[in-house]
Design a protein around this motif. Structure first.
Motif, PDB file in Angstrom:
ATOM      1  N   ASN A 189      23.430  -3.066  -9.636  1.00 38.39           N
ATOM      2  CA  ASN A 189      24.232  -1.910  -9.268  1.00 38.39           C
ATOM      3  C   ASN A 189      25.620  -2.096  -9.871  1.00 38.39           C
ATOM      4  O   ASN A 189      26.379  -2.982  -9.471  1.00 38.39           O
ATOM      5  N   VAL A 190      25.940  -1.259 -10.836  1.00 40.05           N
ATOM      6  CA  VAL A 190      27.115  -1.477 -11.671  1.00 40.05           C
ATOM      7  C   VAL A 190      28.410  -1.524 -10.862  1.00 40.05           C
ATOM      8  O   VAL A 190      29.338  -2.244 -11.203  1.00 40.05           O
ATOM      9  N   ALA A 191      28.456  -0.788  -9.761  1.00 40.70           N
ATOM     10  CA  ALA A 191      29.668  -0.755  -8.930  1.00 40.70           C
ATOM     11  C   ALA A 191      30.099  -2.155  -8.502  1.00 40.70           C
ATOM     12  O   ALA A 191      31.290  -2.467  -8.469  1.00 40.70           O
ATOM     13  N   PHE A 192      29.133  -2.998  -8.173  1.00 35.31           N
ATOM     14  CA  PHE A 192      29.467  -4.325  -7.671  1.00 35.31           C
ATOM     15  C   PHE A 192      30.119  -5.185  -8.746  1.00 35.31           C
ATOM     16  O   PHE A 192      30.895  -6.096  -8.444  1.00 35.31           O
TER      17      PHE A 192
ATOM     18  N   GLU B 293      31.857  -3.782 -11.455  1.00 36.35           N
ATOM     19  CA  GLU B 293      33.166  -3.159 -11.730  1.00 36.35           C
ATOM     20  C   GLU B 293      34.206  -3.605 -10.708  1.00 36.35           C
ATOM     21  O   GLU B 293      35.382  -3.741 -11.030  1.00 36.35           O
TER      22      GLU B 293
ATOM     23  N   ASP C 298      22.087   0.621 -12.520  1.00 37.84           N
ATOM     24  CA  ASP C 298      22.252   1.653 -11.493  1.00 37.84           C
ATOM     25  C   ASP C 298      23.705   2.093 -11.498  1.00 37.84           C
ATOM     26  O   ASP C 298      24.566   1.485 -10.867  1.00 37.84           O
ATOM     27  N   ALA C 299      23.971   3.137 -12.271  1.00 37.81           N
ATOM     28  CA  ALA C 299      25.351   3.535 -12.555  1.00 37.81           C
ATOM     29  C   ALA C 299      25.636   4.953 -12.093  1.00 37.81           C
ATOM     30  O   ALA C 299      26.774   5.343 -11.918  1.00 37.81           O
TER      31      ALA C 299
END
Lengths: 275, 275
Positions: free
Chosen positions: B60-63, B65, B91-92
């Motif tokens: 999950n890209v948020a984690f 970033e 997962d963006a």
């Protein structure tokens, strides 16, 4: 940045100009390409040149991600260079829920320390909520966009006769106050801008697409602006690539100044930020 | 990765398990925190432990970033470590248009070399198109999500009596073939899964939310799977944090194995990937 600070700066500069920092290596002047970080140098010179006329800067995060891990540093350094009295927007169009949305809020508001981030509303209220309730930080939610694909879902007609985008804007305007939530509103149709304004009378609109995408600045101000401002109008390529030689920054300044003067004229005509 | 390779691996492992690589520094075992890159070490050990049972991995890209520029490197190194026969998903939940969408496609498909990226459909067909037409690369479009906010817009009723999410899925299924487009389908309601399947009979579904978010694996296989697979089922926290001590990888393996065995049982029961 608080809303009162945004409005004060708009009044002072008589401008609602947002400069989109969407540079790509292929498009910047060739004499910069030998620099260690060509995009950063380009951005700094664009910011220096446009700062008297702009009230906001909007890096489009995709362009930095496309550069790999180094791009994320270029983004951080670009943001750090923007004058503190200008509003900063990470155009990221994120949308996720729960701890993921919190991670995005942390990435943008805490790590990058940007004032606002654009968000997609498809997942609903709980995908926007984590970005609210932080004084001076903003969620900018896609309301109505100006691309051809906006017809596919945003313009679908609901059982109650309204468009999907109107339901989105009404619900989101209830969720977040005009001190913490704005809408992205495509600039190509005056009547559509008026419909979004009816659904959200007090919230700021971020309007992309004046210039290269063909929207009318006059329609935006006429149908979207309020007495206390109410709109930020973005221009990216029209400013960034006004020139392609060593005078690119001077050309960018000329174009930013031209837009600001047009904004000041329209502000006066429509009673925006007067007195 | 081509669809035939995904299906072959699912058949061989009798599994549709996707492991969500969503680790955060606060949650990983404390003994890892002295490592130079704790998240990368954690991810590698999770991948080693679960690889016999998993057919896909989904960071999950948020984690990443949220970790700043360094996080983007951790993401790249994590992706590079995933075995080549496993399907990779960034997962963006991106969603933008024109040259921005192309920049995202470049960021994920070329720079990170990931097989697929999740996308939000709010901006319509032209926000998805730039991710299509590249053999072995996939757009995974949000169809129906499982969060409370899915009721806000996805479940609005259109003038023709269908839900917004059904219109989204039908239009997107026409836009991208089952060789290049999947849907994210929330796992909590069997009847809803069946409605998405009716709108897209042949496309793969990526199903988040089995486990911590409470979906039923049996409902997913019964209503979502097809004879040739048709579903990837994600588990993140249930595997990552099965243990919190030095045996975390062993605990993760046990949980992944348990899920795979349950998948194999349900595959046999519902005639999925048999013979």
């Amino acid at each position: 940045m608080k809303k009162s600070d945004i409005v004060a700066q708009m009044r002072r500069k008589q401008s609602c100009l947002c400069v989109g920092l969407d540079a790509s290596l292929e498009k910047i002047p060739s004499h910069l390409k030998t620099e260690k970080d060509p995009i950063l140098i380009f951005n700094k010179r664009i910011i220096d040149a446009t700062e008297p006329y702009a009230v906001a800067y909007k890096p489009n995060v995709a362009f930095y991600e496309a550069l790999g891990p180094k791009g994320w540093e270029t983004l951080a350094e670009t943001l750090a260079y923007i004058p503190k009295d200008c509003f900063t927007i990470a155009d990221a169009k994120r949308g996720d829920i729960g701890n993921t949305a919190e991670a995005y809020a942390k990435a943008f508001f805490d790590v990058l320390d940007v004032d606002s981030v654009t968000l997609a509303p498809y997942m609903g209220a709980d995908s926007i909520q984590p970005f609210l309730g932080r004084l001076g930080k903003w969620a900018i939610v896609l309301g109505l966009t100006s691309n051809a694909g906006s017809a596919d879902f945003q313009m679908l007609t609901l059982a109650d006769g309204s468009y999907v985008f109107e339901s989105v804007v009404r619900q989101m305007a209830r969720l977040g106050s005009p001190e913490e939530l704005m809408f992205v509103v495509g600039a190509t149709r005056g009547e559509s801008i008026a419909r979004v304004r009816a659904a959200a009378p007090e919230h700021f609109f971020l309007v992309p697409g004046v210039g290269a995408q063909g929207g009318s600045l006059e329609d935006v101000i006429r149908y979207g602006a309020t007495a206390e401002g109410g709109v930020l109008v973005n221009s990216s390529r029209g400013i960034l690539y006004a020139g392609s030689g060593t005078d690119f920054a001077q050309r960018a300044e000329t174009e930013a100044k031209r837009l600001q003067e047009e904004m000041a004229r329209l502000f006066a005509l429509h009673g925006v930020l007067q007195g």
